[in-house]
Motif scaffolding. Structure first.
Motif, PDB file in Angstrom:
ATOM      1  N   SER A  88       0.830  -1.217   0.000  1.00 41.99           N
ATOM      2  CA  SER A  88       0.000   0.000   0.000  1.00 41.99           C
ATOM      3  C   SER A  88       0.856   1.255   0.000  1.00 41.99           C
ATOM      4  O   SER A  88       0.545   2.238  -0.688  1.00 41.99           O
ATOM      5  N   GLU A  91       2.472   1.826  -3.425  1.00 40.52           N
ATOM      6  CA  GLU A  91       1.448   2.308  -4.360  1.00 40.52           C
ATOM      7  C   GLU A  91       1.089   3.765  -4.071  1.00 40.52           C
ATOM      8  O   GLU A  91       0.885   4.571  -4.982  1.00 40.52           O
ATOM      9  N   ALA A  92       1.041   4.116  -2.782  1.00 45.47           N
ATOM     10  CA  ALA A  92       0.630   5.469  -2.392  1.00 45.47           C
ATOM     11  C   ALA A  92       1.630   6.541  -2.785  1.00 45.47           C
ATOM     12  O   ALA A  92       1.282   7.718  -2.875  1.00 45.47           O
ATOM     13  N   THR A  93       2.887   6.162  -3.023  1.00 45.01           N
ATOM     14  CA  THR A  93       3.870   7.178  -3.438  1.00 45.01           C
ATOM     15  C   THR A  93       3.503   7.810  -4.770  1.00 45.01           C
ATOM     16  O   THR A  93       3.855   8.956  -5.039  1.00 45.01           O
ATOM     17  N   GLY A  94       2.812   7.053  -5.609  1.00 46.81           N
ATOM     18  CA  GLY A  94       2.444   7.560  -6.925  1.00 46.81           C
ATOM     19  C   GLY A  94       3.577   7.569  -7.935  1.00 46.81           C
ATOM     20  O   GLY A  94       3.369   7.967  -9.089  1.00 46.81           O
ATOM     21  N   GLU A 340      -1.411   5.958   6.925  1.00 49.32           N
ATOM     22  CA  GLU A 340      -1.978   7.309   6.836  1.00 49.32           C
ATOM     23  C   GLU A 340      -0.964   8.370   6.419  1.00 49.32           C
ATOM     24  O   GLU A 340      -1.302   9.546   6.316  1.00 49.32           O
ATOM     25  N   SER A 360       2.908  16.017  -5.849  1.00 51.80           N
ATOM     26  CA  SER A 360       1.662  16.128  -6.612  1.00 51.80           C
ATOM     27  C   SER A 360       1.019  14.779  -6.893  1.00 51.80           C
ATOM     28  O   SER A 360      -0.181  14.704  -7.160  1.00 51.80           O
ATOM     29  N   GLU A 361       1.797  13.694  -6.823  1.00 50.18           N
ATOM     30  CA  GLU A 361       1.276  12.391  -7.232  1.00 50.18           C
ATOM     31  C   GLU A 361       0.984  11.440  -6.075  1.00 50.18           C
ATOM     32  O   GLU A 361       0.228  10.477  -6.239  1.00 50.18           O
ATOM     33  N   ALA A 362       1.565  11.660  -4.913  1.00 51.22           N
ATOM     34  CA  ALA A 362       1.323  10.766  -3.773  1.00 51.22           C
ATOM     35  C   ALA A 362      -0.110  10.926  -3.273  1.00 51.22           C
ATOM     36  O   ALA A 362      -0.679  12.026  -3.309  1.00 51.22           O
ATOM     37  N   THR A 363      -0.689   9.837  -2.791  1.00 50.60           N
ATOM     38  CA  THR A 363      -2.065   9.875  -2.285  1.00 50.60           C
ATOM     39  C   THR A 363      -2.122   9.989  -0.765  1.00 50.60           C
ATOM     40  O   THR A 363      -3.207   9.977  -0.179  1.00 50.60           O
ATOM     41  N   LEU A 364      -0.950  10.115  -0.127  1.00 50.14           N
ATOM     42  CA  LEU A 364      -0.865  10.302   1.321  1.00 50.14           C
ATOM     43  C   LEU A 364       0.089  11.456   1.620  1.00 50.14           C
ATOM     44  O   LEU A 364       0.973  11.754   0.806  1.00 50.14           O
TER      45      LEU A 364
END
Length: 415
Positions: A88, A91-94, A340, A360-364
């Motif tokens: 996870s 993946e979250a790093t984007g 989180e 700009s690309e990370a989701t966390l």
């Protein structure tokens, strides 16, 4: 710029790790490497031999470009949640295009087939798992047995014959299950382990040994020089510095007194509230203590071990007592909600470029320090508490300030 992700502990970073890193770059055709690394306490319920900042430096000098921390809540879990947290996070790093893990076979097709079929645990699989556990075997063995039985029951005999019970296959399967569950876009790859098996305790090659064998040399032999040929020169330089400063090596022996203090000042009912304490283990633990001839971690572990309570299961249970990890913080619902934040431990010049993209690309949220966190997270609290406990146990610990390094230390930067 193409990036490959690695899921690591680097305890310590050795020649086998460097081989895996280089082969991962090749197979993923990557330009940069992101490693998600466990902090001070590890998946098998053990403290790291060196602190997370020293291990980060060794990783960066060994070829990683960005090191992010797997929170203690996931880093100290069994395979399912360890894998879920790590995959996870990548993946979250984007910015991670692919990830690569080591296996005994170097084959991924059967693992992918199994992961697709059991990722959401159909009722038939759940029943087979319950039946296997009722046989009194450990959870990892029961899980691999249930996987093979389920694949056989649906006629997938070729995939069923795959050796899922081998440790790296088990972990690899859970990485792929995690990827399915989060609907990740990263490409999975695997490479074959070479010259040493997972958990092998002896050195059988002049250049490559398992991390377990290297730690055994360091903790039992007492000779740092004994591992010189088994680790990159850059790792050895970090280790020399840490040993000379009295910060390493750290092992369970450094935590026995606080562990027993916590245990004997609580009732069985209070102990049963800690993660991994179940099936009467709290009573077995308290009843065992008065029978010990000497206070030590190995005597305690040997006295506690049974067929059901494996060494790894016991270490995780004892670690939950040491770190005060209560069951309510580790429910399946809370763990499934995911990490989180992305905590950065260190980076190179290429890693800095990745960090710019991650803005700009990370989701966390991306954290460079616990002191500047934009989120209120129980997981972050557990990380900072784990650091304080670890620093207090370092052999050469002299400064109270070391306990708060999560709040004061900047990421390690390697030019």
């Amino acid at each position: 710029m193409r990036t490959v992700g690695l899921i690591v502990e680097y305890n310590p970073f050795h020649n086998g790790h460097q081989y895996h890193l280089r082969e991962s770059v090749k197979i993923a055709q990557a330009d940069t490497v992101v490693a998600v690394m466990s902090g001070h306490f590890l998946q098998r319920g053990e403290p790291a031999v060196m602190d997370k900042w020293a291990r980060t430096e060794a990783a960066l000098r060994g070829g990683c470009d960005l090191v992010i921390e797997l929170p203690t809540a996931y880093a100290t879990q069994a395979a399912e949640w360890f894998a879920y947290g790590a995959v996870s996070l990548l993946e979250a790093t984007g910015v991670v295009d692919a990830f690569c893990f080591g296996t005994e076979s170097g084959e991924i097709e059967a693992l992918q087939q199994a992961a697709r079929l059991i990722a959401h645990e159909p009722p038939e699989f759940q029943q087979l798992l319950r039946e296997a556990l009722e046989g009194g075997i450990s959870y990892p063995s029961a899980y691999s047995t249930a996987v093979a039985s389920y694949l056989t029951s649906i006629g997938n005999h070729e995939a069923a014959a795959f050796p899922y019970a081998q440790p790296n296959h088990t972990l690899g399967l859970h990485y792929l299950i995690a990827l399915e569950r989060i609907k990740g876009t990263m490409e999975p790859h695997t490479i074959r382990r070479e010259k040493s098996e997972y958990g092998q305790t002896t050195v059988t090659d002049h250049a490559i040994a398992s991390a377990t064998a290297i730690r055994k040399l360091l903790l039992e032999g007492g000779e740092l020089g004994g591992c010189r040929s088994l680790v990159p020169a850059t790792t050895y330089e970090v280790m020399e510095r840490e040993w000379a400063a009295g910060r390493s090596p750290v092992s369970w022996a450094n935590f026995v007194q606080p562990l027993i203090h916590t245990a004997v000042t609580q009732t069985p009912e209070q102990l049963s509230g800690y993660r991994e304490i179940m099936e009467g283990l709290e009573h077995r633990f308290l009843n065992t203590l008065p029978k010990l001839d000497q206070i030590g971690f190995e005597p305690l572990l040997e006295a506690l071990k049974t067929k059901r309570y494996t060494r790894t299961k016991l270490q995780r249970a004892l670690l939950s007592i040491l770190l005060h990890h209560k069951k309510e913080d580790f429910t399946a619902e809370k763990l499934a909600a995911g990490v989180e934040y992305i905590r950065v431990l260190g980076f190179t010049a290429k890693g800095q470029q990745l960090l710019r993209r991650m803005r700009s690309e990370a989701t966390l949220p991306v954290l460079l320090s616990a002191a500047r966190s934009p989120v209120q997270s129980r997981y972050l609290e557990l990380d900072t508490q784990a650091t304080a406990a670890y620093m207090l146990a370092q052999p050469g610990h002299t400064s109270a300030a070391a306990m708060f390094r999560d709040f004061t230390d900047k990421p390690i930067i390697i030019d």
